[in-house]
Scaffold this motif. Structure first.
Motif, PDB file in Angstrom:
ATOM      1  N   ALA A  57       0.822  -1.213   0.000  1.00  0.00           N
ATOM      2  CA  ALA A  57       0.000   0.000   0.000  1.00  0.00           C
ATOM      3  C   ALA A  57       0.855   1.262   0.000  1.00  0.00           C
ATOM      4  CB  ALA A  57      -0.935  -0.006   1.199  1.00  0.00           C
ATOM      5  N   ALA A  58       2.062   1.157   0.577  1.00  0.00           N
ATOM      6  CA  ALA A  58       2.967   2.314   0.626  1.00  0.00           C
ATOM      7  C   ALA A  58       3.698   2.543  -0.694  1.00  0.00           C
ATOM      8  CB  ALA A  58       3.983   2.137   1.755  1.00  0.00           C
ATOM      9  N   GLY A  59       3.575   1.603  -1.634  1.00  0.00           N
ATOM     10  CA  GLY A  59       4.291   1.714  -2.906  1.00  0.00           C
ATOM     11  C   GLY A  59       3.538   2.526  -3.935  1.00  0.00           C
ATOM     12  N   ARG A  60       3.288   3.779  -3.621  1.00  0.00           N
ATOM     13  CA  ARG A  60       2.519   4.663  -4.486  1.00  0.00           C
ATOM     14  C   ARG A  60       3.428   5.649  -5.211  1.00  0.00           C
ATOM     15  NH1 ARG A  60      -2.829   4.483  -3.831  1.00  0.00           N
ATOM     16  NH2 ARG A  60      -3.639   3.172  -2.143  1.00  0.00           N
ATOM     17  N   ALA A  61       2.993   6.082  -6.360  1.00  0.00           N
ATOM     18  CA  ALA A  61       3.746   7.089  -7.108  1.00  0.00           C
ATOM     19  C   ALA A  61       3.958   8.319  -6.236  1.00  0.00           C
ATOM     20  CB  ALA A  61       2.993   7.468  -8.378  1.00  0.00           C
ATOM     21  N   GLY A  62       5.200   8.798  -6.189  1.00  0.00           N
ATOM     22  CA  GLY A  62       5.546   9.953  -5.375  1.00  0.00           C
ATOM     23  C   GLY A  62       6.112   9.603  -4.024  1.00  0.00           C
ATOM     24  N   ALA A  63       5.911   8.354  -3.577  1.00  0.00           N
ATOM     25  CA  ALA A  63       6.491   7.909  -2.312  1.00  0.00           C
ATOM     26  C   ALA A  63       7.980   7.639  -2.500  1.00  0.00           C
ATOM     27  CB  ALA A  63       5.786   6.657  -1.810  1.00  0.00           C
ATOM     28  N   ARG A  64       8.669   7.476  -1.388  1.00  0.00           N
ATOM     29  CA  ARG A  64      10.077   7.083  -1.417  1.00  0.00           C
ATOM     30  C   ARG A  64      10.188   5.572  -1.178  1.00  0.00           C
ATOM     31  NH1 ARG A  64      14.225  10.844  -2.860  1.00  0.00           N
ATOM     32  NH2 ARG A  64      13.460  12.920  -2.342  1.00  0.00           N
ATOM     33  N   LEU A  65      11.285   4.995  -1.649  1.00  0.00           N
ATOM     34  CA  LEU A  65      11.480   3.548  -1.556  1.00  0.00           C
ATOM     35  C   LEU A  65      11.327   3.040  -0.128  1.00  0.00           C
ATOM     36  CD1 LEU A  65      12.444   1.135  -3.467  1.00  0.00           C
ATOM     37  CD2 LEU A  65      14.620   1.401  -2.273  1.00  0.00           C
TER      38      LEU A  65
ATOM     39  N   THR B 266       4.625  -9.426  -6.296  1.00  0.00           N
ATOM     40  CA  THR B 266       5.178  -8.492  -7.266  1.00  0.00           C
ATOM     41  C   THR B 266       4.115  -7.453  -7.595  1.00  0.00           C
ATOM     42  OG1 THR B 266       6.639 -10.149  -8.262  1.00  0.00           O
ATOM     43  CG2 THR B 266       6.045  -8.256  -9.628  1.00  0.00           C
ATOM     44  N   PHE B 267       4.507  -6.178  -7.632  1.00  0.00           N
ATOM     45  CA  PHE B 267       3.534  -5.146  -7.972  1.00  0.00           C
ATOM     46  C   PHE B 267       4.155  -4.098  -8.883  1.00  0.00           C
ATOM     47  CE2 PHE B 267       5.676  -2.695  -4.747  1.00  0.00           C
ATOM     48  CZ  PHE B 267       5.393  -1.354  -5.020  1.00  0.00           C
ATOM     49  N   ALA B 268       3.277  -3.373  -9.560  1.00  0.00           N
ATOM     50  CA  ALA B 268       3.685  -2.256 -10.408  1.00  0.00           C
ATOM     51  C   ALA B 268       3.169  -0.953  -9.809  1.00  0.00           C
ATOM     52  CB  ALA B 268       3.127  -2.423 -11.812  1.00  0.00           C
ATOM     53  N   VAL B 269       4.001   0.062  -9.818  1.00  0.00           N
ATOM     54  CA  VAL B 269       3.582   1.404  -9.425  1.00  0.00           C
ATOM     55  C   VAL B 269       2.772   1.983 -10.588  1.00  0.00           C
ATOM     56  CG1 VAL B 269       4.336   3.709  -8.728  1.00  0.00           C
ATOM     57  CG2 VAL B 269       5.674   1.691  -8.043  1.00  0.00           C
ATOM     58  N   THR B 270       1.573   2.498 -10.293  1.00  0.00           N
ATOM     59  CA  THR B 270       0.749   3.129 -11.329  1.00  0.00           C
ATOM     60  C   THR B 270       0.237   4.471 -10.816  1.00  0.00           C
ATOM     61  OG1 THR B 270      -1.487   2.380 -10.729  1.00  0.00           O
ATOM     62  CG2 THR B 270      -0.083   0.786 -11.870  1.00  0.00           C
ATOM     63  N   GLU B 271      -0.330   5.241 -11.705  1.00  0.00           N
ATOM     64  CA  GLU B 271      -0.923   6.530 -11.309  1.00  0.00           C
ATOM     65  C   GLU B 271      -2.088   6.339 -10.349  1.00  0.00           C
ATOM     66  OE1 GLU B 271       0.187   9.401 -11.840  1.00  0.00           O
ATOM     67  OE2 GLU B 271       1.367   9.416 -13.703  1.00  0.00           O
ATOM     68  N   ASP B 272      -2.716   5.160 -10.413  1.00  0.00           N
ATOM     69  CA  ASP B 272      -3.899   4.882  -9.590  1.00  0.00           C
ATOM     70  C   ASP B 272      -3.588   4.082  -8.339  1.00  0.00           C
ATOM     71  OD1 ASP B 272      -5.562   6.158 -11.504  1.00  0.00           O
ATOM     72  OD2 ASP B 272      -5.538   4.330 -12.723  1.00  0.00           O
ATOM     73  N   GLY B 273      -2.308   3.883  -8.040  1.00  0.00           N
ATOM     74  CA  GLY B 273      -1.931   3.115  -6.864  1.00  0.00           C
ATOM     75  C   GLY B 273      -1.251   1.814  -7.248  1.00  0.00           C
ATOM     76  N   PRO B 274      -0.850   1.023  -6.261  1.00  0.00           N
ATOM     77  CA  PRO B 274      -0.150  -0.226  -6.551  1.00  0.00           C
ATOM     78  C   PRO B 274      -1.051  -1.223  -7.278  1.00  0.00           C
ATOM     79  CG  PRO B 274       0.059   0.405  -4.233  1.00  0.00           C
ATOM     80  CD  PRO B 274      -1.009   1.259  -4.816  1.00  0.00           C
ATOM     81  N   ARG B 275      -0.525  -1.834  -8.307  1.00  0.00           N
ATOM     82  CA  ARG B 275      -1.218  -2.913  -9.020  1.00  0.00           C
ATOM     83  C   ARG B 275      -0.467  -4.202  -8.727  1.00  0.00           C
ATOM     84  NH1 ARG B 275      -1.643  -3.709 -15.607  1.00  0.00           N
ATOM     85  NH2 ARG B 275      -3.101  -5.493 -15.568  1.00  0.00           N
ATOM     86  N   VAL B 276      -1.086  -5.103  -7.988  1.00  0.00           N
ATOM     87  CA  VAL B 276      -0.394  -6.307  -7.504  1.00  0.00           C
ATOM     88  C   VAL B 276      -0.483  -7.381  -8.588  1.00  0.00           C
ATOM     89  CG1 VAL B 276      -0.149  -7.944  -5.626  1.00  0.00           C
ATOM     90  CG2 VAL B 276      -1.005  -5.634  -5.159  1.00  0.00           C
ATOM     91  N   LEU B 277       0.609  -7.597  -9.272  1.00  0.00           N
ATOM     92  CA  LEU B 277       0.621  -8.412 -10.481  1.00  0.00           C
ATOM     93  C   LEU B 277       0.514  -9.899 -10.204  1.00  0.00           C
ATOM     94  CD1 LEU B 277       3.439  -6.473 -12.377  1.00  0.00           C
ATOM     95  CD2 LEU B 277       0.964  -6.154 -12.571  1.00  0.00           C
ATOM     96  N   THR B 278       0.889 -10.350  -9.015  1.00  0.00           N
ATOM     97  CA  THR B 278       0.832 -11.772  -8.687  1.00  0.00           C
ATOM     98  C   THR B 278      -0.393 -12.144  -7.859  1.00  0.00           C
ATOM     99  OG1 THR B 278       2.416 -11.235  -6.920  1.00  0.00           O
ATOM    100  CG2 THR B 278       3.302 -12.320  -8.885  1.00  0.00           C
TER     101      THR B 278
END
Length: 273
Positions: A143-151, A243-255
């Motif tokens: 949930a913390a893996g959003r665009a604009g956040a830090r690693l 595994t997830f992808a950072v997107t404009e709409d929030g994390p997309r959990v690919l697995t």
């Protein structure tokens, strides 16, 4: 003196993220098959054979098999084994065990990587609580893996949640990672740390987040087989990964089969009961 440059993080196009979703779905479905196959008496090598057949039958290639000489399609880590357990014919599951199953697959050159810790038969309330806390910590990190956040916002989210739940040991020296055209890419994502550090997350970055939490000490050691990592006090460990992808709409959990919608639907990040 030159300043050391931070390693670049691979940024995927929308089309490449869709290819990673295909790999992620294959991993997620393989883990679902393996979860259903876990029972007392089955060996970890039998589970490995099920995983390899399912991945290959569905157009994928196992990521782990042959990776730096690893001999399995899955990592099968039982009880005090934290990660990287080698599937073996003589390692048979017993009622009351827990097993971490870590699985990776490649589809058209793109990787997916995920793990789940599964109870074998009936387990103690203490062990079930460990599994629940570790899985919920994973979703806090995602949930913390959003665009604009830090690693390290992901690292801090994992640590702060686990610390709030009891005196658990958060494993150090192992953690999440970048993923894409390779299974393990920069950067390393620790499961502990202060927020607000590291690269800014942008859409198209993809990561595997994987908390490892112990009932006792955080300390670990690698066995003589060169792979299996165990707790130094012999107490149990749990491990979950997506595994997830950072997107404009929030994390997309690919697995995740539903891309995480069930978990993210809850305001506090908890899955509905």
């Amino acid at each position: 003196m030159f300043k050391r440059r931070r390693p670049a993080i691979q940024v995927k196009t929308a089309e490449q993220v869709e290819l990673m979703r295909a790999a992620g779905l294959l991993v997620g479905r393989t883990l679902q098959v393996l979860r259903d196959a876990v029972k007392p008496g089955i060996s970890t090598l039998e589970l490995d054979a099920i995983a390899e057949a399912h991945i290959r039958d569905n157009g994928g290639v196992p990521s782990f098999l042959g990776y730096h000489g690893f001999t399995g399609t899955i990592c099968a880590s039982v009880n005090e084994e934290i990660v990287h357990g080698i599937p073996r014919p003589d390692k048979r599951l017993r009622d009351g065990d827990v097993i971490s199953i870590d699985c990776g697959a490649i589809v058209e050159g793109w990787h997916g990587d995920a793990a789940v810790t599964v109870p074998v038969g009936e387990i103690t309330p203490e062990l079930q609580r460990l599994l629940d806390v570790t899985e919920a910590a994973l979703w806090r990190g995602l949930a913390a893996g959003r665009a604009g956040a830090r690693l390290t916002d992901m690292s801090h989210a994992i640590e702060s949640y686990v610390r709030s739940q009891g005196p658990y040991g958060i494993v150090e020296g192992y953690g999440g990672h970048g993923i894409g055209t390779e299974m393990h890419m920069d950067p390393l994502i620790p499961n502990h740390g202060e927020p607000g550090h590291g690269p800014v997350l942008v859409p198209g970055m993809c990561f595997a987040v994987e908390p490892m939490v112990n009932l006792g000490t955080k300390d670990s050691l690698e066995l003589d087989d060169g792979w299996t990592v165990v707790t130094t006090d012999g107490r149990h460990s749990a491990h979950f990964e997506h595994t997830f992808a950072v997107t404009e709409d929030g994390p997309r959990v690919l697995t995740a089969l539903d891309e995480g919608r069930e978990w993210f639907a809850e305001p506090d990040g908890e899955r509905k009961s």
